[in-house]
Design a protein around this motif. Structure first.
Motif, PDB file in Angstrom:
ATOM      1  N   ARG A 143       0.910  -1.278  -0.019  1.00 27.15           N
ATOM      2  CA  ARG A 143       0.048   0.046   0.172  1.00 27.15           C
ATOM      3  C   ARG A 143       0.903   1.292   0.103  1.00 27.15           C
ATOM      4  NH1 ARG A 143      -4.218   0.950   4.706  1.00 27.15           N
ATOM      5  NH2 ARG A 143      -2.260   1.326   5.829  1.00 27.15           N
ATOM      6  N   ARG A 144       1.967   1.151   0.824  1.00 28.91           N
ATOM      7  CA  ARG A 144       2.816   2.492   0.621  1.00 28.91           C
ATOM      8  C   ARG A 144       3.345   2.709  -0.667  1.00 28.91           C
ATOM      9  NH1 ARG A 144       8.312   4.063   4.335  1.00 28.91           N
ATOM     10  NH2 ARG A 144       8.201   6.182   3.948  1.00 28.91           N
ATOM     11  N   GLY A 145       3.698   1.870  -1.274  1.00 34.81           N
ATOM     12  CA  GLY A 145       4.279   1.771  -2.573  1.00 34.81           C
ATOM     13  C   GLY A 145       3.259   2.596  -3.657  1.00 34.81           C
ATOM     14  N   ILE A 146       2.120   1.960  -3.547  1.00 33.15           N
ATOM     15  CA  ILE A 146       0.991   2.636  -4.344  1.00 33.15           C
ATOM     16  C   ILE A 146       0.687   4.018  -3.992  1.00 33.15           C
ATOM     17  CG2 ILE A 146      -1.613   2.365  -4.840  1.00 33.15           C
ATOM     18  CD1 ILE A 146      -1.262  -0.785  -4.507  1.00 33.15           C
ATOM     19  N   SER A 147       0.816   4.104  -2.684  1.00 27.39           N
ATOM     20  CA  SER A 147       0.359   5.746  -2.378  1.00 27.39           C
ATOM     21  C   SER A 147       1.708   6.682  -2.461  1.00 27.39           C
ATOM     22  CB  SER A 147       0.443   5.739  -0.620  1.00 27.39           C
ATOM     23  OG  SER A 147      -0.728   5.166  -0.096  1.00 27.39           O
ATOM     24  N   ILE A 148       2.799   6.305  -2.705  1.00 29.56           N
ATOM     25  CA  ILE A 148       3.734   7.022  -3.229  1.00 29.56           C
ATOM     26  C   ILE A 148       3.687   7.408  -4.568  1.00 29.56           C
ATOM     27  CG2 ILE A 148       6.130   7.317  -3.428  1.00 29.56           C
ATOM     28  CD1 ILE A 148       6.742   5.786  -0.855  1.00 29.56           C
ATOM     29  N   LEU A 149       3.428   6.201  -5.480  1.00 29.00           N
ATOM     30  CA  LEU A 149       3.393   6.321  -6.849  1.00 29.00           C
ATOM     31  C   LEU A 149       2.125   7.310  -7.334  1.00 29.00           C
ATOM     32  CD1 LEU A 149       4.173   2.856  -7.907  1.00 29.00           C
ATOM     33  CD2 LEU A 149       5.676   4.790  -8.294  1.00 29.00           C
ATOM     34  N   GLU A 150       0.993   7.031  -6.630  1.00 31.16           N
ATOM     35  CA  GLU A 150      -0.187   7.665  -7.166  1.00 31.16           C
ATOM     36  C   GLU A 150       0.299   9.268  -6.585  1.00 31.16           C
ATOM     37  OE1 GLU A 150      -3.624   4.425  -6.834  1.00 31.16           O
ATOM     38  OE2 GLU A 150      -3.466   5.809  -5.144  1.00 31.16           O
ATOM     39  N   GLY A 151       0.621   9.605  -5.555  1.00 32.71           N
ATOM     40  CA  GLY A 151       0.869  10.955  -5.177  1.00 32.71           C
ATOM     41  C   GLY A 151       1.855  11.744  -5.706  1.00 32.71           C
ATOM     42  N   GLU A 152       2.961  10.739  -6.420  1.00 30.66           N
ATOM     43  CA  GLU A 152       3.864  11.423  -7.217  1.00 30.66           C
ATOM     44  C   GLU A 152       3.192  11.818  -8.648  1.00 30.66           C
ATOM     45  OE1 GLU A 152       7.589   9.909  -9.933  1.00 30.66           O
ATOM     46  OE2 GLU A 152       6.463   8.655  -8.880  1.00 30.66           O
ATOM     47  N   SER A 153       2.522  10.868  -9.270  1.00 35.01           N
ATOM     48  CA  SER A 153       1.824  11.299 -10.407  1.00 35.01           C
ATOM     49  C   SER A 153       1.110  12.387 -10.458  1.00 35.01           C
ATOM     50  CB  SER A 153       1.356   9.805 -10.728  1.00 35.01           C
ATOM     51  OG  SER A 153       0.161   9.713 -10.102  1.00 35.01           O
ATOM     52  N   LEU A 154       0.327  12.602  -9.299  1.00 40.45           N
ATOM     53  CA  LEU A 154      -0.633  13.666  -9.063  1.00 40.45           C
ATOM     54  C   LEU A 154       0.001  15.010  -9.002  1.00 40.45           C
ATOM     55  CD1 LEU A 154      -3.295  12.392  -6.347  1.00 40.45           C
ATOM     56  CD2 LEU A 154      -3.666  12.864  -9.068  1.00 40.45           C
ATOM     57  N   VAL A 155       1.252  14.948  -8.467  1.00 42.14           N
ATOM     58  CA  VAL A 155       1.733  16.189  -8.505  1.00 42.14           C
ATOM     59  C   VAL A 155       2.873  16.755  -9.380  1.00 42.14           C
ATOM     60  CG1 VAL A 155       3.357  17.778  -6.682  1.00 42.14           C
ATOM     61  CG2 VAL A 155       1.608  16.218  -5.863  1.00 42.14           C
ATOM     62  N   ASN A 156       3.597  15.511  -9.863  1.00 40.06           N
ATOM     63  CA  ASN A 156       4.799  15.828 -11.029  1.00 40.06           C
ATOM     64  C   ASN A 156       4.536  16.637 -12.375  1.00 40.06           C
ATOM     65  OD1 ASN A 156       3.513  13.640 -12.394  1.00 40.06           O
ATOM     66  ND2 ASN A 156       5.177  12.436 -11.780  1.00 40.06           N
ATOM     67  N   ASP A 157       3.193  16.461 -12.669  1.00 45.98           N
ATOM     68  CA  ASP A 157       2.735  16.967 -13.940  1.00 45.98           C
ATOM     69  C   ASP A 157       2.864  18.753 -13.968  1.00 45.98           C
ATOM     70  OD1 ASP A 157       2.214  14.752 -15.379  1.00 45.98           O
ATOM     71  OD2 ASP A 157       0.146  14.910 -14.659  1.00 45.98           O
ATOM     72  N   ALA A 158       2.509  19.179 -12.611  1.00 44.58           N
ATOM     73  CA  ALA A 158       2.729  20.476 -12.555  1.00 44.58           C
ATOM     74  C   ALA A 158       4.272  20.972 -12.358  1.00 44.58           C
ATOM     75  CB  ALA A 158       2.203  20.898 -11.013  1.00 44.58           C
ATOM     76  N   THR A 159       5.023  20.329 -11.740  1.00 42.19           N
ATOM     77  CA  THR A 159       6.388  20.649 -11.947  1.00 42.19           C
ATOM     78  C   THR A 159       6.973  20.719 -13.465  1.00 42.19           C
ATOM     79  OG1 THR A 159       6.705  19.656  -9.774  1.00 42.19           O
ATOM     80  CG2 THR A 159       8.634  20.232 -11.203  1.00 42.19           C
ATOM     81  N   ALA A 160       6.512  19.399 -14.207  1.00 43.11           N
ATOM     82  CA  ALA A 160       7.125  19.318 -15.514  1.00 43.11           C
ATOM     83  C   ALA A 160       6.502  20.184 -16.409  1.00 43.11           C
ATOM     84  CB  ALA A 160       6.607  17.917 -15.945  1.00 43.11           C
ATOM     85  N   LEU A 161       5.188  20.661 -16.274  1.00 45.12           N
ATOM     86  CA  LEU A 161       4.622  21.760 -17.261  1.00 45.12           C
ATOM     87  C   LEU A 161       4.914  22.909 -17.059  1.00 45.12           C
ATOM     88  CD1 LEU A 161       0.758  20.379 -17.198  1.00 45.12           C
ATOM     89  CD2 LEU A 161       2.465  20.226 -18.752  1.00 45.12           C
ATOM     90  N   VAL A 162       5.486  23.191 -15.880  1.00 48.29           N
ATOM     91  CA  VAL A 162       6.167  24.447 -15.687  1.00 48.29           C
ATOM     92  C   VAL A 162       7.455  24.767 -16.467  1.00 48.29           C
ATOM     93  CG1 VAL A 162       7.153  26.306 -13.764  1.00 48.29           C
ATOM     94  CG2 VAL A 162       5.030  25.113 -13.475  1.00 48.29           C
TER      95      VAL A 162
END
Length: 542
Positions: A143-162
């Motif tokens: 579960r922790r791995g899924i939480s990290i991957l899902e959380g990362e994928s939700l936020v990283n688009d903002a960093t990449a798009l900037v």
């Protein structure tokens, strides 16, 4: 006639999605991967029309509800608990991947400037929220791995798009200012979070005013588009606006709508997400036909090799970064090392290998302008798009297909707390219902025998954590209504107890979803599915 032709294309795509999804389930592989492969195969079929993917269609139609849904089903407790690794991946890894890919692209494509190379790096640096959610939920990860991957994928688009927009401005205009870039990043992130909160608060208010389940579901469908449009209007991060809005609504949705709304909304959203995901992934595969026309056949072989090199760079950087980012904070902090020991290498390897790119990367690549500010063609535009497509294809197909095999072959550190949390939540829910029965025992409920029946019901649940059927009784219409009213109160007590556990961080949202669904089904079964939790009850602890 043109509209009829487009309708035929949509029908063809949906038919292909349904067929390929059925095959994927038979083969026990994540359906997004087979849809991409199916799209690739269809792109070679002679006579089929060429379907060009409009990036505006992705950013304005597909992404808002998909990001909102991904955030809605993300546990806020687990997100907060893993804020450090999520930040290191969503910000740190995006920056490092962008730099590494830019260096490789600048080397293998002579003549490509640094601005264009950074544009390519920003395009392919973020693993995709849509891909992660669609694939990971079908795999048995800790579960922790899924939480990290899902959380990362939700936020990283903002960093990449900037990063993408900044590098794009430099490539188009030839100017770059670091201080302006940093200011834009923090301003866009802050404003995006603020917009998400505002839309979430207004949506919560609208849901509390409406009493029709279809209107309430319509509010949930409209909210992500409002968040996206408002964020774009104020030049904020639309991605973060949808993520924050979805997280906020999830925290309050359980207490402000009736059970029938939650069940119907879940069905509507599951269907919407399935259809949007299906169309997106098959369209990714179909884009090969368009890319073949944009690149001379003599250059396809060399560009394919370059695309594989860039893909390898993106994969290797992630495989190195994940264990380093896990080890360095623990090395620097003895308290962190004692509180959170180093995860097993198998868990870290899976976390590093699960970096599938997807629709955001493809949309960003297709959104590249045709010309620069000087009026000349945008340099290496077709090459950048093709290499980005190669990275998406390699990570989705190669990594996505191999993940189930790796998970089965590696001895992953499973999280045993989830069963304990569920048992604890069921116990607390049953205790809350019994406490409610004690409170109302002195009141006139017309049929006091039913109170004793429910006592037996919840006593059995406390003992065995399984549901038992309410004994059939012959009673009048008044007695039946009194029993339903009493049953509604006990179900409400259970629901509020479970929500309290979630709010206090004792259980995750996954456990809340599971128990809440059971309570909602029971409410529908006994005919109280349209009754809400009163504001007075919501303000009290069970």
């Amino acid at each position: 006639m043109n509209n009829l032709y487009q309708l035929k294309i949509i029908i063809l795509l949906l038919t292909a999605v349904l067929a390929l999804t059925t095959v994927a389930r038979k083969l026990a592989i994540p359906y997004p991967i087979l849809l991409v492969v199916g799209g690739l195969v269809l792109s070679f079929v002679p006579g089929l029309p060429t379907i060009r993917l409009d990036p505006d269609l992705i950013f304005l139609v597909f992404l808002p509800p998909l990001l909102w849904a991904a955030a809605y089903f993300t546990s806020w407790r687990d997100f907060r608990a893993n804020a450090r690794p999520i930040t290191l991946l969503a910000v740190g890894l995006v920056l490092v991947t962008t730099a590494a890919v830019a260096c490789v692209a600048h080397t293998v494509l002579p003549g490509l400037g640094w601005a264009g190379a950074i544009v390519l790096g920003a395009i392919v640096s973020p693993p995709d929220a849509v891909s992660a959610t669609a694939i990971l939920k079908q795999l048995h990860l800790p579960r922790r791995g899924i939480s990290i991957l899902e959380g990362e994928s939700l936020v990283n688009d903002a960093t990449a798009l900037v990063l993408y927009r900044t590098a794009l401005v430099a490539a188009v205009s030839g100017t770059f200012e670091l201080n302006v870039t940093l200011m834009d990043f923090f301003l866009a992130a802050t404003m995006g979070i603020a917009v998400g909160f505002v839309v979430g608060i207004v949506s919560r208010w609208a849901l509390s005013l409406t009493e029709d389940s279809f209107s309430e579901i319509a509010v949930t469908l409209l909210a992500p588009y409002i968040a996206w449009v408002l964020a774009e209007q104020v030049h904020a991060s639309a991605v973060l606006a949808c993520v924050v809005g979805g997280l906020y609504i999830r925290q309050h949705f359980s207490a402000i709508v009736a059970p029938i709304t939650r069940i119907q909304a879940r069905a509507v959203w599951d269907l919407l997400v399935f259809v949007l995901n299906g169309i997106i992934f098959i369209l990714i595969g179909l884009q090969l036909d368009t890319l073949r026309d944009a690149i001379p056949s003599s250059e396809l072989a060399s560009l394919t090799v370059n695309g594989l090199l860039v893909s390898a760079a993106a994969i290797v950087v992630r495989l190195i970064w994940v264990p380093v980012a896990a080890w360095v904070p623990r090395f620097l902090s003895s308290s962190l090392r004692a509180r959170d020991p180093m995860p097993p290498w198998s868990n870290l390897f899976i976390l590093g290998w699960a970096g599938m790119r997807g629709i955001v990367s493809l949309a960003a690549a297709l959104a590249l302008p045709l010309t620069t500010a000087a009026g000349i063609p945008f340099p290496f535009r077709a090459e950048i798009i093709l290499i980005a497509f190669m990275v998406i294809l390699v990570t989705l197909v190669l990594q996505g297909l191999s993940l189930p095999l790796l998970i089965r072959s590696l001895d992953l550190d499973e999280d045993s707390n989830i069963e304990h949390e569920e048992r604890h939540a069921r116990e607390r829910a049953a205790m809350a219902a019994l406490a409610l029965l004690d409170d109302v025992a002195a009141e006139d409920w017309s049929v006091p025998d039913h109170i004793e029946q429910l006592r037996v019901h919840y006593a059995h649940r406390l003992q065995r954590y399984v549901d038992i059927e309410t004994p059939d009784t012959k009673c009048t219409k008044v007695a039946a209504e009194a029993f339903r009213r009493l049953r509604h109160e006990t179900l409400t007590a259970e629901r509020l107890a479970v929500i309290d556990l979630r709010d206090d961080g004792v259980i995750s949202d996954d456990i809340l979803h599971r128990l809440e669904h059971e309570l909602d089904v029971e409410a529908l079964r006994i005919g109280v599915g349209e009754l809400r939790v009163s504001s007075e009850r919501r303000s009290k602890k069970p």
